[in-house]
Write a protein that holds these residues in place. Structure first.
Motif, PDB file in Angstrom:
ATOM      1  N   GLN A 150       0.703  -1.194  -0.096  1.00 45.35           N
ATOM      2  CA  GLN A 150       0.068   0.048  -0.073  1.00 45.35           C
ATOM      3  C   GLN A 150       0.875   1.272  -0.102  1.00 45.35           C
ATOM      4  O   GLN A 150       0.325   2.395  -0.429  1.00 45.35           O
ATOM      5  N   ARG A 165       1.327   0.263  -4.385  1.00 46.04           N
ATOM      6  CA  ARG A 165       0.468   1.390  -4.760  1.00 46.04           C
ATOM      7  C   ARG A 165       1.280   2.542  -4.658  1.00 46.04           C
ATOM      8  O   ARG A 165       0.711   3.675  -4.967  1.00 46.04           O
ATOM      9  N   ASP A 166       2.565   2.710  -4.441  1.00 41.60           N
ATOM     10  CA  ASP A 166       3.488   3.618  -4.341  1.00 41.60           C
ATOM     11  C   ASP A 166       3.204   4.692  -2.940  1.00 41.60           C
ATOM     12  O   ASP A 166       2.152   4.559  -2.402  1.00 41.60           O
ATOM     13  N   ASN A 225       2.558   7.894  -1.422  1.00 37.64           N
ATOM     14  CA  ASN A 225       1.893   9.241  -1.844  1.00 37.64           C
ATOM     15  C   ASN A 225       2.895  10.166  -2.373  1.00 37.64           C
ATOM     16  O   ASN A 225       3.893  10.511  -1.694  1.00 37.64           O
ATOM     17  N   LEU A 263       2.998  13.401  -2.487  1.00 36.23           N
ATOM     18  CA  LEU A 263       3.164  14.659  -1.505  1.00 36.23           C
ATOM     19  C   LEU A 263       4.421  13.960  -0.776  1.00 36.23           C
ATOM     20  O   LEU A 263       4.897  15.298  -0.123  1.00 36.23           O
ATOM     21  N   LEU A 264       4.566  12.753  -0.262  1.00 39.05           N
ATOM     22  CA  LEU A 264       5.634  12.540   0.878  1.00 39.05           C
ATOM     23  C   LEU A 264       6.878  12.300   0.137  1.00 39.05           C
ATOM     24  O   LEU A 264       7.682  12.075   0.998  1.00 39.05           O
ATOM     25  N   GLY A 321      -0.856   5.101  -9.874  1.00 36.06           N
ATOM     26  CA  GLY A 321      -1.880   5.918  -8.929  1.00 36.06           C
ATOM     27  C   GLY A 321      -2.322   7.001  -9.858  1.00 36.06           C
ATOM     28  O   GLY A 321      -3.469   7.802  -9.666  1.00 36.06           O
ATOM     29  N   MET A 322      -1.562   7.497 -10.895  1.00 36.51           N
ATOM     30  CA  MET A 322      -1.413   8.619 -11.867  1.00 36.51           C
ATOM     31  C   MET A 322      -2.179   9.932 -11.204  1.00 36.51           C
ATOM     32  O   MET A 322      -2.763  10.545 -11.695  1.00 36.51           O
ATOM     33  N   GLN A 323      -1.225   9.893 -10.028  1.00 32.43           N
ATOM     34  CA  GLN A 323      -1.631  11.251  -9.236  1.00 32.43           C
ATOM     35  C   GLN A 323      -0.941  12.450  -9.745  1.00 32.43           C
ATOM     36  O   GLN A 323       0.142  12.454 -10.122  1.00 32.43           O
TER      37      GLN A 323
END
Lengths: 653, 162
Positions: A73, A159-160, A162, A164-165, A577-579
């Motif tokens: 996750q 899922r990589d 985040n 931002l982190l 996640g393509m964010q």
């Protein structure tokens, strides 16, 4: 197999922790020295097992073991290795394990470095730390294990972390903050141990002080870096949002700041004892409350209990146990506490007491603003939010008396003062502060509002007070060099901390007043003007990173026709996640930051860009660094080292 | 009164006065800065059983799904207009500037701003959560009747302009 070893290692750590909270406390109660002597080895033992377990989590993350749910996750195989390590505390379970690592390390440190403490006190401090350790280990093992498997069906890719982190600030921010949070549990344990012993004397304050200083130093550093991270990474140029996560760290900081001032009075003068104990209990309780707010999911939805009732309820019960238990003990014992010292109104004692009042009021304001929306919703009264202006207004009001006091307090002596000798100095400082501020502001800015003037003048007033006090202290000695030599490190630390706060105040004031921003739509070759700077948009080109793709907007900045800097503001899309993420380009300077964020592509081939000009914004973090450094300097003070040596000699002799 | 008692009295009076001032100030500042949360249908039809309607000029927060195809952008001034929906009528949001990274059509967002017409909000802040599955809790409740979603990240919102 390996993750299970990690889990098992935690089980062993918890077993040792259980022994740690039973043997020494029982030994201290019955006067059994052998039981008390077990405490340090138990403390070190549990620390080693927790560290081993954490090492295993890092290992399975680095080796991309996606059969482990936590790794799947929060990490991915394309993540650079240093962000893989970061991902071990990027999610809930890992963050709690990091908390445990800190808790166990502080406990072990106390065990190793408190050799000069009387055994009864040492055993009790470690025993209380053991109880806290058990509380968090039980939580980890029972409902938040990072070692849980996804067998037999597991993903081939994680899922990589985040995006931002994925920032250097995020690598160090959580560990520092946790060092601070958990460090306050040491102050808490000292307070509880002192209550259990029934001896709240100034030696207790002397022992507790360096630990509190260290914890507070880490907390300050953690908050400062968090603010810098938000500024650099969120892409909006903001540095403090008053959101519940930030408030959760700010409240313990405010109380810890009150605590270390109050500890100074207790140590030096033997007064404020029960108050100091109460602050130590409150500071750690607020850390737990913060954990509850952040970790229970109450922020996203107040009803998070309904989906994950166990976690929230556990932390809440633990909080109730810690707060309830310690306050009950406090109520039971506090009547035995007697103040020794006497003091008049015009004294340092009263100045520090006022300092505490202001800090506690500030804490209550933050607490109210943080909890009210949650309570309001929980009562079924509908969702509300308390706006940023509320906090800003309240703090703008509170800082005035606080800063004024800060320019007076350090010049006061203990017990009593003749105010008539001090008034001329203060009057001179007020005059000087007004002149310096007027010169500074009117030479740098076109327009000065009364509020801006006041904020800046308060900062200048604090710095002037520090200088005057320093000169005064030096002039008492025969020569300048002798004067400098006589001043202890604690004194320098105090000055540094106060001047640091002045930097923060002036930065907050000036950045808030004079930051300008423009959202513009630009085609390649277009030039936008903001203050004395010209921004020429050169166009956008594609970029590829290790785990993301995107484009960068290139902007050349000119000042009076001269090229200053070339900035690349990026817009990234992460592969997993393509964010989307905005990576702002910042040209930092001592007096101003130029901050550039790339928006979306518009239909006519132009790009949306946001440009900020932020004067003095860097002073905020500079001030924060100075304040935290002050905490660490105190640790090096000879007073604490000499103290332990003398006692050791006493023991052997 | 002996000096010790006197000092205590002084301390107590000081605390009470400080607290009183703080409470007064706090209530005053709170009054101005509490923003109620509405969903689009609540904004149009009224909130709760008494159907409380927001008044024009009220500061509020509104959360809903961005209606696909409703985003209109002015390329030169960066003015944006889009519609929000939950289960009933739509509400128009106007905003000036760059939208957050995760702002997408069909996704849940929360806007903060002032009601300028009965169904138009001029937003000064638009928030989108940094998680593609995220929906504001209030919106999730209104749209799906799901009470809540488990948060995947414990993160700050990405903030809009203000």
């Amino acid at each position: 197999m390996i993750p299970e070893i990690g889990y098992f290692s935690l089980v062993l750590a918890m077993a040792l922790s259980l022994l740690l909270c039973i043997f020494p406390l029982w030994g201290a109660h019955t006067g059994n020295l052998r039981l008390m002597r077990a405490a340090p080895s138990l403390a070190v033992g549990q620390c080693l097992f927790v560290l081993f377990s954490f090492g295993i989590l890092i290992y399975i993350t680095l080796t991309d073991d996606f059969t482990v749910a936590y790794v799947a996750q929060n990490s991915s195989s394309t993540l650079p290795w240093y962000y893989k390590v970061t991902s071990t505390w990027g999610g809930h379970e890992g963050a709690i394990l990091l908390w445990l690592v800190m808790q166990a390390s502080w406990t072990a440190l106390v065990a190793l470095m408190s050799t000069s403490l009387p055994w009864v006190l040492r055993a009790r401090v470690l025993g209380v730390l053991g109880i806290l350790g058990v509380g968090f280990m039980l939580y980890t093992l029972w409902m938040s294990s990072p070692f849980e498997r996804l067998l037999p069906y597991y993903p081939v890719e994680g899922r990589d972390l985040n995006p931002l982190l994925q920032d250097p600030g995020m690598i160090i921010h959580p560990p520092l903050l946790y060092m601070g949070y958990v460090g306050l549990s040491v102050s808490f344990s000292f307070a509880i141990a002192a209550l259990l012993t029934g001896k709240l004397d100034n030696t207790w304050a002397k022992w507790s002080r360096p630990w509190t200083m260290a914890a507070w130093g880490f907390l300050t550093l953690g908050i400062t870096i968090g603010s810098w991270w938000a500024y650099a990474e969120l892409g909006w140029g903001g540095w403090w949002f008053w959101d519940p996560v930030e408030n959760a760290s700010f409240m313990p900081w405010l109380v810890a700041t009150a605590l270390l001032h109050s500890l100074a009075v207790t140590e030096k003068r033997g007064v404020f004892k029960s108050w100091t104990v109460l602050l130590a209990i409150t500071a750690f309780s607020l850390c737990l409350l913060g954990t509850f707010i952040v970790r229970s999911g109450i922020i996203v939805s107040v009803h998070a209990f309904a989906t994950d009732p166990d976690r929230g309820l556990y932390i809440l019960s633990f909080l109730a146990f810690v707060v309830g238990g310690s306050l009950a003990l406090y109520a039971f014992r506090v009547s035995e506490v007697r103040s020794e010292g006497r003091y008049k109104f015009a004294s340092r004692e009263v100045a520090l007491w006022l300092n505490n009042i202001f800090l506690v009021v500030a804490t209550l304001i933050v607490l109210l603003g943080t909890l009210l929306p949650m309570i309001h919703k929980e009562l079924g009264l509908g969702a509300i939010s308390i706006g940023v202006p509320f906090f800003n207004k309240m703090f703008a009001i509170l800082i005035v008396p606080f800063a004024l006091l800060l320019g007076i307090g350090p010049m006061l002596r203990w017990k009593q003062n003749k105010l008539s000798t001090l008034f001329p100095k203060w009057a001179m400082n007020v005059g000087l502060a007004l002149i310096v501020t007027a010169t500074w502001l009117y030479s740098s800015f076109d327009e000065v509002t009364p509020l801006t003037f006041m904020g800046t003048a308060l900062a200048v007033w604090i710095v002037l007070a520090s200088i005057v006090d320093l000169m005064q202290k030096i002039s008492v000695q025969s020569t300048f060099a002798e004067g400098l030599k006589r001043l202890g490190l604690s004194y320098w630390a105090m000055q540094l901390g106060h001047v640091g706060l002045a930097f923060v105040i002036s930065s907050v004031t000036l950045t808030s007043a004079y930051s300008v921003e423009r959202s513009v739509s630009m085609k390649p070759g277009d030039v936008a003007q903001l203050n004395e700077y010209e921004y020429r948009f050169n166009g956008v080109f594609p970029i590829t990173g290790p785990n993301y793709q995107g484009h960068a907007g290139e902007v050349t900045v000119f000042k009076e026709g001269r090229e200053i800097v070339l900035l690349h503001a990026e817009k990234r899309q992460y592969n997993v996640g393509m964010q989307f993420m905005t990576e702002a380009a910042i040209d930092d300077g001592f007096f101003r930051d130029l901050y550039l964020a790339l928006g979306e592509e518009l239909s006519n081939g132009a790009w949306a860009l946001r440009i900020y000009h932020k004067p003095y914004v860097r002073w905020m973090w500079l001030g924060g660094l100075m304040i935290s450094l002050a905490g660490f300097i105190v640790l090096a003070d000879k007073r604490y080292r000499r103290q332990s040596k003398r006692i050791n000699k006493g023991v052997t002799a | 009164m002996n000096p010790r008692r006197k000092k205590r009295l002084f301390a107590v009076v000081g605390i009470i006065m400080g607290l009183g001032a703080a409470v007064g100030l706090t209530l005053y500042a709170l009054q101005e800065n509490i923003n109620l949360f509405y969903t689009p249908s609540e904004l149009v039809n009224g909130k709760g059983e008494s159907h409380d309607m927001p008044f024009i000029g009220q500061k509020l927060r509104i959360g809903g799904m961005v209606v696909p195809g409703s985003v209109k952008r002015d390329d030169t001034t960066l003015d944006v207009e889009f519609k929000l929906i939950d289960t009933g009528p739509m509400v128009t949001i106007r905003y000036q500037g760059i939208l957050p990274d995760l702002f997408r059509e069909g996704q849940g967002i929360v806007a903060q701003g002032t009601l300028i017409e009965p169904t138009v909000v001029q937003a000064f802040e638009v928030l989108a959560k940094h998680d593609e599955e995220y929906m504001p809790a209030e919106v999730a409740e209104a749209v799906k009747g799901i009470k809540h979603e488990k948060p995947t990240y414990n993160l700050k919102d990405t903030k809009g302009d203000y």
